[in-house]
Design a protein around this motif. Structure first.
Motif, PDB file in Angstrom:
ATOM      1  N   ILE A  27       0.773  -1.516  -0.173  1.00 35.46           N
ATOM      2  CA  ILE A  27       0.054  -0.090  -0.527  1.00 35.46           C
ATOM      3  C   ILE A  27       0.736   1.194   0.152  1.00 35.46           C
ATOM      4  O   ILE A  27       0.577   2.336  -0.999  1.00 35.46           O
ATOM      5  CB  ILE A  27      -1.197   0.170   0.862  1.00 35.46           C
ATOM      6  CG1 ILE A  27      -2.303  -1.263   1.324  1.00 35.46           C
ATOM      7  CG2 ILE A  27      -1.965   0.709   1.634  1.00 35.46           C
ATOM      8  CD1 ILE A  27      -3.226  -1.658   2.071  1.00 35.46           C
ATOM      9  N   ARG A  28       2.021   1.626   0.593  1.00 36.01           N
ATOM     10  CA  ARG A  28       3.064   2.549   0.958  1.00 36.01           C
ATOM     11  C   ARG A  28       3.685   2.550  -0.220  1.00 36.01           C
ATOM     12  O   ARG A  28       4.005   3.876  -1.034  1.00 36.01           O
ATOM     13  CB  ARG A  28       3.329   1.530   1.832  1.00 36.01           C
ATOM     14  CG  ARG A  28       4.937   2.759   2.170  1.00 36.01           C
ATOM     15  CD  ARG A  28       5.742   2.739   2.849  1.00 36.01           C
ATOM     16  NE  ARG A  28       7.284   4.240   3.588  1.00 36.01           N
ATOM     17  CZ  ARG A  28       7.556   4.152   2.784  1.00 36.01           C
ATOM     18  NH1 ARG A  28       8.423   3.040   1.852  1.00 36.01           N
ATOM     19  NH2 ARG A  28       9.069   4.333   2.861  1.00 36.01           N
ATOM     20  N   GLY A  31       1.096   4.081  -3.328  1.00 36.15           N
ATOM     21  CA  GLY A  31       0.846   5.381  -2.615  1.00 36.15           C
ATOM     22  C   GLY A  31       1.727   6.111  -3.412  1.00 36.15           C
ATOM     23  O   GLY A  31       1.331   6.818  -4.128  1.00 36.15           O
ATOM     24  N   LYS A 230      -3.483  10.869   9.400  1.00 32.03           N
ATOM     25  CA  LYS A 230      -2.865  10.272   7.469  1.00 32.03           C
ATOM     26  C   LYS A 230      -2.209  11.166   6.139  1.00 32.03           C
ATOM     27  O   LYS A 230      -2.660  12.817   6.557  1.00 32.03           O
ATOM     28  CB  LYS A 230      -5.106  10.707   6.949  1.00 32.03           C
ATOM     29  CG  LYS A 230      -5.083  10.818   5.892  1.00 32.03           C
ATOM     30  CD  LYS A 230      -6.554  10.406   5.272  1.00 32.03           C
ATOM     31  CE  LYS A 230      -6.814  10.755   4.162  1.00 32.03           C
ATOM     32  NZ  LYS A 230      -8.478  10.785   3.699  1.00 32.03           N
ATOM     33  N   ASP A 244      -3.616   8.651  -1.249  1.00 26.48           N
ATOM     34  CA  ASP A 244      -3.184   9.142   0.520  1.00 26.48           C
ATOM     35  C   ASP A 244      -2.221   7.159   1.260  1.00 26.48           C
ATOM     36  O   ASP A 244      -2.674   6.411   0.150  1.00 26.48           O
ATOM     37  CB  ASP A 244      -4.913   8.964   1.292  1.00 26.48           C
ATOM     38  CG  ASP A 244      -6.084  10.154   0.840  1.00 26.48           C
ATOM     39  OD1 ASP A 244      -5.255  11.435   0.362  1.00 26.48           O
ATOM     40  OD2 ASP A 244      -7.335   9.810   0.739  1.00 26.48           O
ATOM     41  N   TRP A 245      -2.054   7.710   1.815  1.00 23.63           N
ATOM     42  CA  TRP A 245      -1.913   7.092   2.753  1.00 23.63           C
ATOM     43  C   TRP A 245      -1.426   7.135   4.645  1.00 23.63           C
ATOM     44  O   TRP A 245      -1.569   8.008   4.616  1.00 23.63           O
ATOM     45  CB  TRP A 245      -0.008   6.418   2.218  1.00 23.63           C
ATOM     46  CG  TRP A 245       0.397   5.446   3.254  1.00 23.63           C
ATOM     47  CD1 TRP A 245       0.206   4.241   3.190  1.00 23.63           C
ATOM     48  CD2 TRP A 245       1.818   5.949   4.315  1.00 23.63           C
ATOM     49  NE1 TRP A 245       1.802   3.664   4.414  1.00 23.63           N
ATOM     50  CE2 TRP A 245       2.497   4.524   4.163  1.00 23.63           C
ATOM     51  CE3 TRP A 245       2.654   7.196   4.477  1.00 23.63           C
ATOM     52  CZ2 TRP A 245       3.400   4.392   5.315  1.00 23.63           C
ATOM     53  CZ3 TRP A 245       3.563   7.230   4.934  1.00 23.63           C
ATOM     54  CH2 TRP A 245       4.394   5.733   5.633  1.00 23.63           C
TER      55      TRP A 245
END
Length: 321
Positions: A27-28, A31, A230, A244-245
């Protein structure tokens, strides 16, 4: 006199094996790749502050003409140079061993990447590094400032009931939570409350603080706060959307838990400097019950003992934002 462990405590020397964990965070990685691809235009010049393994400089190098990658840790400098040499356009990246708090590029840049982030903007030096960079950059080059990745951070707190029993062992300690996972041991007592909205290109105070009240929506034992950060990595003006992350949530146990009912109001106060150790928030935290719908009993910290069959009644949803 400087504590010899200060660099470790404040995130200045994150070891290589920890960066391997970050590389494995899909996810990181996705993103930041998407955000960097959006904001870095063909032929741009880019600066990364706190480059680690150089992966974000690699993302930037796919479009940029030149990337300056600044890293203080000698082990990571060597790793970044070696890894970038094995990747496409890695030759566009110059890895520089320097302190991001004091480094300036030799020429103006279009984009600055700085992921020195920890939940609460604690521990790592995101706020002081960017603040210092902006002041020195404007003095040397004038305006405008480059685009920052991330562009902003939003911070919130949430009162929760947390199960701190682990196979019969009671341990009310700081915990970390995956923001994308269901948290069956946590029960939300109210919606998250935003206490800070920080745009990195704008002037900002390096103090993170809040002094306000939250009305509880659920009955339960208020024994912890969930801290949420966030990060807005980039804003797509064409689609009106953001990339977003979330960093990991932090669960902070309260020194004095309360039995509470829906409709009760709690007062919360805290103040700490960005980049301070984790305990800076808990050390400044003041919580009190300001109004109560029904009589309560307050549990003293010294006698805190939950029933062994304590179960959360929530689905364990994430903290919000």
């Amino acid at each position: 006199m400087q504590n010899k462990f200060e660099s470790l405590e404040l995130g200045q020397f994150i070891p290589l094996h920890y960066h391997h964990n970050m590389l494995n965070d899909n996810i990181r990685m996705k993103g930041f790749k998407e955000a960097i691809n959006l904001v870095v235009k063909p032929g741009a010049k880019v600066l990364e502050l706190g480059g680690g393994t150089g992966v974000q400089s690699f993302f930037a190098a796919q479009k940029a003409q030149k990337v300056f990658c600044v890293e203080r840790n000698p082990e990571l400098v060597d790793a970044a140079r070696s890894l970038l040499a094995q990747n496409t356009n890695g030759d566009k990246v110059e890895v520089i061993q320097a302190d991001a708090l004091h480094y300036l590029p030799p020429e103006p840049v279009d984009v600055v990447i700085c992921e020195m982030l920890h939940t609460g903007l604690l521990r790592e030096k995101q706020m002081p590094v960017i603040d210092s960079f902006k002041k020195r950059y404007l003095e040397k080059f004038g305006g405008p400032l480059p685009i920052f990745v991330p562009e902003a951070s939003i911070q919130a707190i949430q009162p929760i009931e947390q199960n701190f029993h682990f196979e019969g062992f009671n341990a009310p300690t700081i915990l970390f939570q995956d923001p994308c996972a269901i948290q069956e041991r946590s029960k939300s007592l109210a919606d998250s409350e935003v206490f800070q909205l920080l745009a990195y290109a704008e002037p900002f105070d390096q103090t993170c603080h809040w002094d306000g009240e939250i009305t509880l929506a659920e009955n339960g034992q208020f024994n912890a706060l969930r801290l949420i950060t966030k990060n807005i990595l980039a804003i797509n003006m064409l689609t009106g959307s953001t990339i977003d992350w979330h960093t990991q949530y932090i669960i902070l146990p309260l020194p004095k838990p309360f039995l509470v009912s829906a409709g009760d109001q709690i007062s919360i106060h805290f103040s700490y400097q960005g980049g301070a150790p984790l305990n800076a928030l808990s050390d400044s935290l003041e919580i009190s019950l300001v109004s109560k719908q029904t009589p309560i009993s307050q549990l003293a910290f010294e006698t805190l003992n939950y029933p062994s069959d304590f179960q959360s009644t929530t689905s364990g949803q994430s903290g919000g934002l």
